[in-house]
Design a protein around this motif. Structure first.
Motif, PDB file in Angstrom:
ATOM      1  N   ARG B  10     -19.632  -3.685  57.559  1.00  0.00           N
ATOM      2  CA  ARG B  10     -20.855  -4.347  58.799  1.00  0.00           C
ATOM      3  C   ARG B  10     -20.684  -3.431  59.907  1.00  0.00           C
ATOM      4  NH1 ARG B  10     -17.954 -10.608  58.617  1.00  0.00           N
ATOM      5  NH2 ARG B  10     -18.038 -10.504  56.187  1.00  0.00           N
ATOM      6  N   TRP B  44     -25.398  -4.487  56.378  1.00  0.00           N
ATOM      7  CA  TRP B  44     -23.920  -5.121  56.840  1.00  0.00           C
ATOM      8  C   TRP B  44     -23.956  -6.424  57.015  1.00  0.00           C
ATOM      9  CZ3 TRP B  44     -26.462  -8.362  60.021  1.00  0.00           C
ATOM     10  CH2 TRP B  44     -27.623  -8.693  60.453  1.00  0.00           C
ATOM     11  N   LYS B  45     -24.622  -6.933  55.830  1.00  0.00           N
ATOM     12  CA  LYS B  45     -24.473  -8.507  56.486  1.00  0.00           C
ATOM     13  C   LYS B  45     -23.244  -8.873  55.272  1.00  0.00           C
ATOM     14  CE  LYS B  45     -28.482 -10.662  56.794  1.00  0.00           C
ATOM     15  NZ  LYS B  45     -30.287 -10.984  56.306  1.00  0.00           N
ATOM     16  N   GLY B  46     -22.359  -7.619  54.441  1.00  0.00           N
ATOM     17  CA  GLY B  46     -21.701  -8.010  53.797  1.00  0.00           C
ATOM     18  C   GLY B  46     -21.705  -8.751  52.467  1.00  0.00           C
ATOM     19  N   SER B  77     -15.598   1.840  61.866  1.00  0.00           N
ATOM     20  CA  SER B  77     -15.934   0.293  61.257  1.00  0.00           C
ATOM     21  C   SER B  77     -14.498   0.164  62.147  1.00  0.00           C
ATOM     22  CB  SER B  77     -16.519   0.612  60.393  1.00  0.00           C
ATOM     23  OG  SER B  77     -14.833  -0.468  59.912  1.00  0.00           O
ATOM     24  N   GLY B  79     -12.804  -3.182  61.020  1.00  0.00           N
ATOM     25  CA  GLY B  79     -12.104  -3.357  60.119  1.00  0.00           C
ATOM     26  C   GLY B  79     -11.882  -1.987  59.131  1.00  0.00           C
TER      27      GLY B  79
END
Lengths: 146, 146
Positions: B10, B44-46, B77, B79
């Motif tokens: 993302r 990027w929406k995962g 990132s 995450g």
């Protein structure tokens, strides 16, 4: 109450003014250890008076001493993510504030993580309300920080 | 050897092809748990087939089971940063690979952190050499992963 505020530095300074406003509000609640993150003089190059290991050691010392962590996570930042992981392992309560923006989506490691209180906001008034509710929730948990 | 590969989803998919190539190389060394991160179909929406909490729980389960973590950290990132913090606390050896790019600088939380092996590379051949040296260093540490 000692507050560790986190926001992107080398990840990008688009939200520097936003950080500054949030830090100013947090300053009414406790001592913000990382006030420099809101400085509009601080660029994506980061602090130049210290080397990376000095910055790392100072920030970890601050994080370990903090009662709470508040992060503004709209701009993706590797360093903020790292600090979220460390704060979780140190059992430091964390509030993540973010704004929904077109073409952006918050990480599942944060949004899907029950250890982190994650709140969307649209303006500073809402951010203040989220901070107030978070601090109040700590009182419910038996914290006595003030 | 179980390998947890981390790269931005993302945070942005600019390096998706790079991730794919690195994952392919890691696949010769061990089992890459997070092979989907190299998929050029992933935007990027995962992942859309799982909710955020399902993704979080699956990834944490994978991370806890991993012998090593390899992260490509050029694209910032949140995450990946979080996972670096958790891996450190789990005592999982971590290699961070990055490319220097104009107007970008790697976080001091990673670059200044002695718990993380941090290597700059310019092309895939160099990335492979960094991975080989990292795996070899684990043998020196007494690891027996193969």
């Amino acid at each position: 109450m000692k507050i560790y505020f986190a926001g992107a530095i080398r990840g990008g300074r688009d939200d520097a003014k936003q950080y500054k406003e949030i830090i100013a509000y947090l300053g009414n609640i406790g001592q913000v250890l990382t006030e420099h993150i809101g400085s509009t003089d601080l660029t994506w190059k980061g602090e130049i008076s210290k080397n990376d290991n000095e910055i790392y050691k100072r920030d970890m010392k601050w994080l370990k001493s903090a009662n709470v962590m508040v992060a503004e996570v709209t701009v993706p930042s590797l360093g903020v993510g790292y600090e979220l992981g460390i704060a979780e392992k140190l059992n430091i309560p964390v509030l993540c504030l973010y704004r929904s923006e077109k073409g952006k989506k918050l990480s599942a490691m944060v949004k899907g993580n029950n250890h982190i209180s994650c709140q969307e906001y649209h303006n500073l008034t809402e951010a203040h309300l989220c901070i107030d509710a978070f601090i109040k929730s700590l009182d419910y948990l038996g914290g006595s920080y003030q």
